[in-house]
Motif scaffolding. Sequence first.
Motif, mmCIF file in Angstrom:
data_model
loop_
_atom_site.group_PDB
_atom_site.id
_atom_site.type_symbol
_atom_site.label_atom_id
_atom_site.label_comp_id
_atom_site.label_asym_id
_atom_site.label_seq_id
_atom_site.Cartn_x
_atom_site.Cartn_y
_atom_site.Cartn_z
ATOM 1 N N PRO A 226 5.980 3.857 -0.005
ATOM 2 C CA PRO A 226 6.721 2.851 -0.840
ATOM 3 C C PRO A 226 8.182 3.239 -1.149
ATOM 4 O O PRO A 226 8.765 2.154 -0.854
ATOM 5 C CB PRO A 226 5.938 3.079 -2.148
ATOM 6 C CG PRO A 226 4.625 3.812 -1.605
ATOM 7 C CD PRO A 226 4.955 4.590 -0.420
ATOM 8 N N GLU A 289 0.794 0.142 0.393
ATOM 9 C CA GLU A 289 0.577 1.282 -0.687
ATOM 10 C C GLU A 289 -1.103 1.425 -0.864
ATOM 11 O O GLU A 289 -1.491 2.332 -1.167
ATOM 12 C CB GLU A 289 1.361 0.973 -1.851
ATOM 13 C CG GLU A 289 1.481 2.179 -2.604
ATOM 14 C CD GLU A 289 2.327 1.778 -3.913
ATOM 15 O OE1 GLU A 289 2.352 2.560 -4.719
ATOM 16 O OE2 GLU A 289 2.496 0.547 -4.043
ATOM 17 N N ARG A 293 -2.673 4.859 0.225
ATOM 18 C CA ARG A 293 -2.311 5.698 -0.883
ATOM 19 C C ARG A 293 -3.363 6.721 -0.935
ATOM 20 O O ARG A 293 -4.511 6.698 -0.431
ATOM 21 C CB ARG A 293 -2.507 4.714 -2.130
ATOM 22 C CG ARG A 293 -2.080 5.558 -3.426
ATOM 23 C CD ARG A 293 -2.296 4.273 -4.539
ATOM 24 N NE ARG A 293 -3.556 3.870 -4.541
ATOM 25 C CZ ARG A 293 -4.433 4.246 -5.415
ATOM 26 N NH1 ARG A 293 -4.083 5.194 -6.178
ATOM 27 N NH2 ARG A 293 -5.905 3.956 -5.495
#
Lengths: 317, 241, 282
Positions: A226, A289, A293
Motif C-alpha cells: 500500500p 491490499e 494483506r
Amino acid sequence: MPSLTYRLRRANLNRIESILALALIFGVIASMTDVLIGDRGLNTVYMGTVVDIFLRGMYLSLYITTASFALGLGIGFLVGWIRTTRTVPFKRLLRDFRLTSADASSHASSQYLLFGLSIVWTGLKYVVRRIMDGYVEIMRGTPLFVQIFFVWSIFIVFLTRMPERDLLAVLLAMTINTGGYQGEIFRGGLQTVHSGQVEAARALGLSRWRAMRYVVLPQTLRLITPPLTNEYIGLLKASALAFYFGVQELTYYAKQEAFSGHVFEAFILTSALYLIVTFTLAKVITMIERRYRIPGLGIQQAPAAGKLSRKETAASG
Amino acid sequence: MIRVEDIHKHFGALHVLRGITLDIARGEVVVVVGPSGSGKSTLLRCVNLLVEPDEGRVFIDGVHVNTPDIRPEWVRQQVGMVFQSFNLFTHLTAVQNVTLGLIRVKGTDKDAAEKRGKELLARVGLAAKADAYPAELSGGQQQRVAIARALAMDPKAMLFDEPTSALDPEYIREVLDVMTALAREGMTMIVVSHEMGFARGVASRIVFLDEGKVLEEGPPEEVFAHPKNERTRAFFSKILR
Amino acid sequence: MEAPDVVSVAKGHPRYLTRRTGIRYLEMAVGAILFLILLQLALGYDVLDGGFWSRFAGTYARGFIGTLTYTAVVIPVSAVIGFFGGWARVTRHRVLSWPVAVFVDFFRGIPPLVLVIFAYLFGPDFLPQQLYSRGMALTIAALAIAFHSAAYQVEIFRAGFQSIPRGQMEAAEALGMSRWQTMRHVILPQTFRLSLPPLGNEFATVIKDTSLIGIVGASEMVALGQEFNQQVLISGTGPLVWIFAVWTIIALTYFAITFLVTRLLLGLEHRYHTPGLEAISL
C-alpha cells in the motif's frame, strides 16, 4: 413514540439529505462552470482534436514515473536494509573484548586485530547508516523542484551537449528523490517484520540470507505494497514538474493548450486524465491490499501524509 | 421510581426488545441477567435514553421521559451510568474526569467541584490517584473512577452495564465492593452482570431476559434455586456452579 | 527522523530532548557540513564566497520573505479547512460529508502544480472585475496549494476523529452533556492531540509545495533563484558554479524551515501529551 413513522422519518431524512448533498455538489460545479465558460460554451470539437496529444503526454508522464519508481525501488530496498541491520553498540564490543582478553590462553595480537577490525566495521556501518539517514532526510526536507533544479544545473554545466539531457536530468532527480522516500518505506516494512521473525528463522537453522529471502522479504513486500503504490501515485503527480524543464509530459501540453486560449478545455482534459489514472491506481491498491494483506500485521503509518510516504491517498479514502 | 412500559426496539431488521415492562422501586437493586444478545445492554440504555425506544414509555419518578418535550440531558442527570469499557476521558486526569460533569453540566464552580471530586474519589478508595491519567490506572481503578464520575452528578439511580466483564479477575473484587457499598447506602441500581455472587448477596430482584423478553423475575433465592422457566434453568445451569 | 526519546512526562513541561537527541542533532549537523564540503569540492563552488553573496543576498532575501509569506498564508488556511472538513466527514449529515468527500477526491487526485497553474489562469474569473490583478491571481494560486493540502488534512483529522473510542461519546452523553458540550470538552481535545503527528509531516510538505507557485510568477525562493541563475548563465554575472551555490542555499533554507516547523509541532505534541492517547500513526 410510534416506531414505524419514526423509522420512516429517519430513512426519509437520509434520502432527503442525500438529494440535498448531491444537489449542493452539482450546484456548485454547475455555477463554477458557468462562470468559467459563460457564453462561450465548451469547445468540444477542439477537445476532440487535442485529446491524443494529451494522451501522449500522459503516456510520457507514466513512463518517467515508472522508470524512476522502478530504479528507486532498488535504491529504496538498499537504503531500508542498511538502516535496519543491527549494529553492535560500541560498549558491548568493548566489554566482549575485555571478557575475551581476560582469558589468557588466547593470542594477544590476533585479539587486538579482531577487535580493531570489528571496531572499524562497526564504525563503517554506523557512518553509512548515518549517511543513509541523512539522504532520506534531505529528500524529505527539500522540495523536489529544487532537487531537479540542482541535478539539472549540474547537467547544464558539465554535460551541456548530452542528448536528451533534460529528460535524463529529471529522471535522475526523480529517481534519487523517490529512492529516499522508498528507503523510508522499506525501513518501516523491514522493521515491522524484523525482530522475532529472523530469530525464529535462525533458530530453525536458516542462514541470514535465507531468513531474509524466505521469511522477512515476503512479509515485507506484502506490508509495504500500500505505501509503495501510494508513493507511485505521489510520484506521478510530482512528475508534472518535469514540464518546466521541457519534458513533454501531460502538464506540458496542458500549459501549452491553456496558453493558446483554451484554458477550461485544457483543464478539463488534464484533470480528467489525472483523476482517472489516480483513481484506477487507488482502486488497484485496495484490491491488492485486500488480497495480500496479512491479518493483524500493519505498518506504522497514518492514512494521509504519514512518515513513510510523500503523500498517500489512502486506499480507504 | 423507574418504570419501563412495553418497550420495543429494533436495530434494522433485528427486533431486540420485544415488549418489556419493568418496575423498579426506590432503593431496589435489580440485577438483569441473560444470554448475550438478549437485549440487556439495550434495555439499560433505554432507561437513560442513550437509545430511544421505538415503542413504549419510560417513566422516571412518575414523569414520562421519552417524549420530545423532555431533554435527554436532564434524564441523564437523574440516572448515572457505568460502562463495561469504563470510557474514562483519556485526556483528563481522574479528578478531572469526575468533575467534568459537575462543572460543565451542573455548573458547579471549579473549587467546589474539585473538592467534591476528591471526596468521591476517596469514597471509592482512590484519593491518592486523583491526578493520574486513565492510562496510568489499572482496570479496576479506572472502573472505580468511572463510578465516582457517575456519582458526582448526584443521580437518583445508577445503571451498570456489565461493569466487571472487562476486568482482570484480581480487580473484580474491588469494583464489586464499591457497588455493594452503594447498594447498602440505598442507591437504586439496575445492574447487568454475570457476577452471581454479587447478585445473590446484594440484589433485591433478579430479572432474566431472553430474546428481548422478560422470562422470569423474582428474589435471587427463588430464581436461582427454583427457576420456573425451562430456558432460565438452562441458562443458570451453564453459569452457576 | 525517529521521534525523540521521551524522558519523562513530568507535570507541566515534559522534557523531550535527551542527551541522545542532542547528540543525534550534532551528528546531523556535522554530517551535513561534511557533505556540503564534499559537494563543493566535487562541483567546484563555495557557498561562503563573499563575491557570490554580494550579488545574491538581495535576491535571496526577497525570495526568503516571499516563501515565508506564502507559508504563513497557506498553512493556517489549509488547517482550518482541513479541520472542519474532517469534522464534516464524520458527521452523519450527508449534506456535509458528501461534498467534502468530493472535495477531497478532487484535490488529492490532481497534481498540485496543475492546480496552481489553472487556479492562476482562471481563478480571478470568480472574482468581481475590480479585484482583478496579478497579485490576486497569485493569491488564488496560493489558495490552490492550500486546498490541495487541506484535502490531505481532512483525511488526517477524519482519522483523528475516528480513532477516538466510541465509548467516549457515550460516557459524555451519559453524564448529561449535550452534543455540543461533548464535542467541545471530550472529542475535540482528543482529536487535536491525535492528529498532531501526521500534521507536522503535512505542514512540511506544504512548505515545500509553495515552490510551485513560483512557476506562475510568485516572488519566492525558487523562482527568484532561477531568475538569478538565468542571469549567471546568460549574462555571465558570475562563474557558472554559482548556480550550484544558489540551489544549495535554497535547499538548506527549505530544510531549515521544515525542520523548525516539525520540531515546533513535536513540541506541541509533547506539551499536550497524555499517556495512553496513542497517536494515529497507526
